[in-house]
Motif scaffolding. Structure first.
Motif, PDB file in Angstrom:
ATOM      1  N   ASN A  83      85.084  30.316  13.837  1.00 22.15           N
ATOM      2  CA  ASN A  83      86.305  31.026  13.438  1.00 22.15           C
ATOM      3  C   ASN A  83      86.234  31.366  11.961  1.00 22.15           C
ATOM      4  O   ASN A  83      85.885  30.547  11.126  1.00 22.15           O
ATOM      5  CB  ASN A  83      87.543  30.176  13.738  1.00 22.15           C
ATOM      6  CG  ASN A  83      87.604  28.934  12.881  1.00 22.15           C
ATOM      7  OD1 ASN A  83      86.587  28.305  12.609  1.00 22.15           O
ATOM      8  ND2 ASN A  83      88.797  28.561  12.451  1.00 22.15           N
ATOM      9  N   LYS A  95      83.808  25.234  12.639  1.00 25.78           N
ATOM     10  CA  LYS A  95      85.180  25.442  12.186  1.00 25.78           C
ATOM     11  C   LYS A  95      85.280  25.499  10.660  1.00 25.78           C
ATOM     12  O   LYS A  95      84.744  24.642   9.972  1.00 25.78           O
ATOM     13  CB  LYS A  95      86.075  24.310  12.704  1.00 25.78           C
ATOM     14  CG  LYS A  95      86.101  24.177  14.209  1.00 25.78           C
ATOM     15  CD  LYS A  95      86.855  22.931  14.664  1.00 25.78           C
ATOM     16  CE  LYS A  95      88.334  23.040  14.414  1.00 25.78           C
ATOM     17  NZ  LYS A  95      89.078  21.902  15.011  1.00 25.78           N
ATOM     18  N   THR A 153      92.047  27.176   8.474  1.00 23.53           N
ATOM     19  CA  THR A 153      92.016  28.408   9.254  1.00 23.53           C
ATOM     20  C   THR A 153      92.931  28.250  10.453  1.00 23.53           C
ATOM     21  O   THR A 153      93.214  27.138  10.883  1.00 23.53           O
ATOM     22  CB  THR A 153      90.575  28.715   9.717  1.00 23.53           C
ATOM     23  OG1 THR A 153      89.719  28.758   8.575  1.00 23.53           O
ATOM     24  CG2 THR A 153      90.486  30.045  10.421  1.00 23.53           C
ATOM     25  N   PHE A 157      94.074  27.648  13.857  1.00 23.95           N
ATOM     26  CA  PHE A 157      93.523  27.053  15.074  1.00 23.95           C
ATOM     27  C   PHE A 157      94.530  27.046  16.220  1.00 23.95           C
ATOM     28  O   PHE A 157      94.401  26.279  17.168  1.00 23.95           O
ATOM     29  CB  PHE A 157      93.086  25.602  14.800  1.00 23.95           C
ATOM     30  CG  PHE A 157      91.987  25.475  13.795  1.00 23.95           C
ATOM     31  CD1 PHE A 157      90.726  25.976  14.056  1.00 23.95           C
ATOM     32  CD2 PHE A 157      92.217  24.860  12.578  1.00 23.95           C
ATOM     33  CE1 PHE A 157      89.703  25.855  13.135  1.00 23.95           C
ATOM     34  CE2 PHE A 157      91.207  24.738  11.640  1.00 23.95           C
ATOM     35  CZ  PHE A 157      89.936  25.236  11.923  1.00 23.95           C
ATOM     36  N   LEU A 175      93.671  26.913  19.960  1.00 24.73           N
ATOM     37  CA  LEU A 175      93.209  25.679  20.600  1.00 24.73           C
ATOM     38  C   LEU A 175      94.295  25.045  21.463  1.00 24.73           C
ATOM     39  O   LEU A 175      93.999  24.189  22.303  1.00 24.73           O
ATOM     40  CB  LEU A 175      92.751  24.675  19.533  1.00 24.73           C
ATOM     41  CG  LEU A 175      91.568  25.084  18.664  1.00 24.73           C
ATOM     42  CD1 LEU A 175      91.258  23.998  17.641  1.00 24.73           C
ATOM     43  CD2 LEU A 175      90.338  25.367  19.513  1.00 24.73           C
ATOM     44  N   GLU A 212      82.320  19.819  17.699  1.00 25.49           N
ATOM     45  CA  GLU A 212      82.861  20.504  16.531  1.00 25.49           C
ATOM     46  C   GLU A 212      82.111  20.125  15.255  1.00 25.49           C
ATOM     47  O   GLU A 212      81.750  18.961  15.056  1.00 25.49           O
ATOM     48  CB  GLU A 212      84.352  20.186  16.378  1.00 25.49           C
ATOM     49  CG  GLU A 212      85.194  20.656  17.546  1.00 25.49           C
ATOM     50  CD  GLU A 212      86.678  20.396  17.329  1.00 25.49           C
ATOM     51  OE1 GLU A 212      87.030  19.761  16.302  1.00 25.49           O
ATOM     52  OE2 GLU A 212      87.480  20.822  18.177  1.00 25.49           O
TER      53      GLU A 212
END
Length: 314
Positions: A198, A258, A262, A264, A267, A285
């Motif tokens: 991302n 990740k 930012t 998220f 999710l 992750e």
């Protein structure tokens, strides 16, 4: 959207060392005309065969300045750095080794002069190359001209440490291939793996040569890429997509790179949580700032991360 995509591409060009679709390290290493050999002189310089022609560089550089991408390659060969790009400086895994090393850009000419580098390294798209050459021998590399392992060999030749670079490459290939065999034996030869990152409000999926561990997973370990990723990301190296279509791209396993701070929120959506990789707890992750490079230091870290994630702690 265009603004952030442009920033992302520029960022990737700065942090990803030159890669090709196929690993050509072994063939290029044996071809002096394409790989470029160092020629030792009686003085304290050597002639490095750069892509722009021969250039005299220090035989034992003491104050190297890296303007893009290659700080980890230099550190892996135990050569002193005096200045690096912001991406390297902000990499959490480089913090200790870069303590006291200045952050610089290709426009910080006065600061670069003050640092008194004896060698400057960067990508071919850096600015002020002619002015930099007046400060110190400056060697640039074109993004995508050689694969990631050949790139390290080239840095090794430039720093007069070709043997050390070759030894790491040989050892790395053996370790990654052995790990790949063990992982395929555990997850199955047909299992698929996807690498997603991302950046701001955009998601990206990656091919097999754009950092983020893709070279290890696909080139060395021979793990499978989902068909949709092959179709959309393999040629260009990456593909921008929305969270809504993410299930079309995510395979049995997901490597999620990740960026901190930012958005998220996706999710929490059913679209994300209903994916088999998420339901089966097969999402691994990582911190993108530590993972987007493909220098030896980062590659060694990525390899250990994949071994622990797929196989468990030894």
């Amino acid at each position: 959207m265009k603004k952030w995509l442009t920033l992302f591409i520029l960022a990737s060009l700065l942090v990803i060392s030159a890669c090709g679709g196929n690993n050509k390290a072994e063939s290029n290493a044996s071809n002096s005309s394409s790989a470029g050999e160092n020629t030792s002189n009686a003085s304290d310089t050597i002639t490095y065969q750069s892509e722009n022609g021969p250039i005299e560089v220090p035989a034992n550089p003491q104050r190297v300045l890296v303007l893009s991408s290659f700080a980890g390659n230099v550190m892996a060969l135990d050569v002193n750095l005096v200045g690096v790009d912001s991406w390297s400086k902000n990499n959490p895994r480089f913090q200790e080794q870069l303590k006291g090393v200045e952050e610089v850009t290709d426009e910080d000419l006065e600061k670069i002069i003050e640092l008194e580098p004896d060698l400057i390294i960067g990508l071919s798209n850096i600015k002020n190359v002619d002015k930099l050459k007046e400060i110190a021998p400056t060697v640039t590399y074109t993004y995508g001209k050689v694969d990631y392992l050949t790139q390290h060999l080239e840095i090794g030749k430039l720093l007069n440490k070709e043997k050390e670079a070759q030894a790491w490459v040989d050892d790395f290939k053996q370790r990654t291939q052995e790990a790949g065999e063990a992982i395929r034996a555990k997850i199955g030869e047909d299992a698929t793996v996807t690498v997603v990152e991302n950046f701001d409000k955009q998601l990206y999926v990656f091919g097999d040569n754009w950092g983020r561990g893709t070279e290890i997973l696909y080139q060395e370990m021979k793990l499978n890429m989902p068909d949709k990723v092959k179709e959309m990301a393999l040629a260009d190296g990456y593909y921008a997509l929305s969270a809504e279509v993410l299930p079309d791209f995510v395979g049995d396993y997901l490597i999620f790179s990740k960026y901190p701070e930012t958005d998220f929120s996706f999710l929490e959506t059913d679209t994300y949580n209903n994916m088999p990789a998420v339901k089966n707890n097969q999402v691994f992750e990582v911190d993108a700032r530590e993972f987007y490079f493909n220098d030896p230091l980062t590659l060694d870290y990525q390899l250990e991360f994949f071994k622990e994630s797929f196989l468990g702690k030894e």
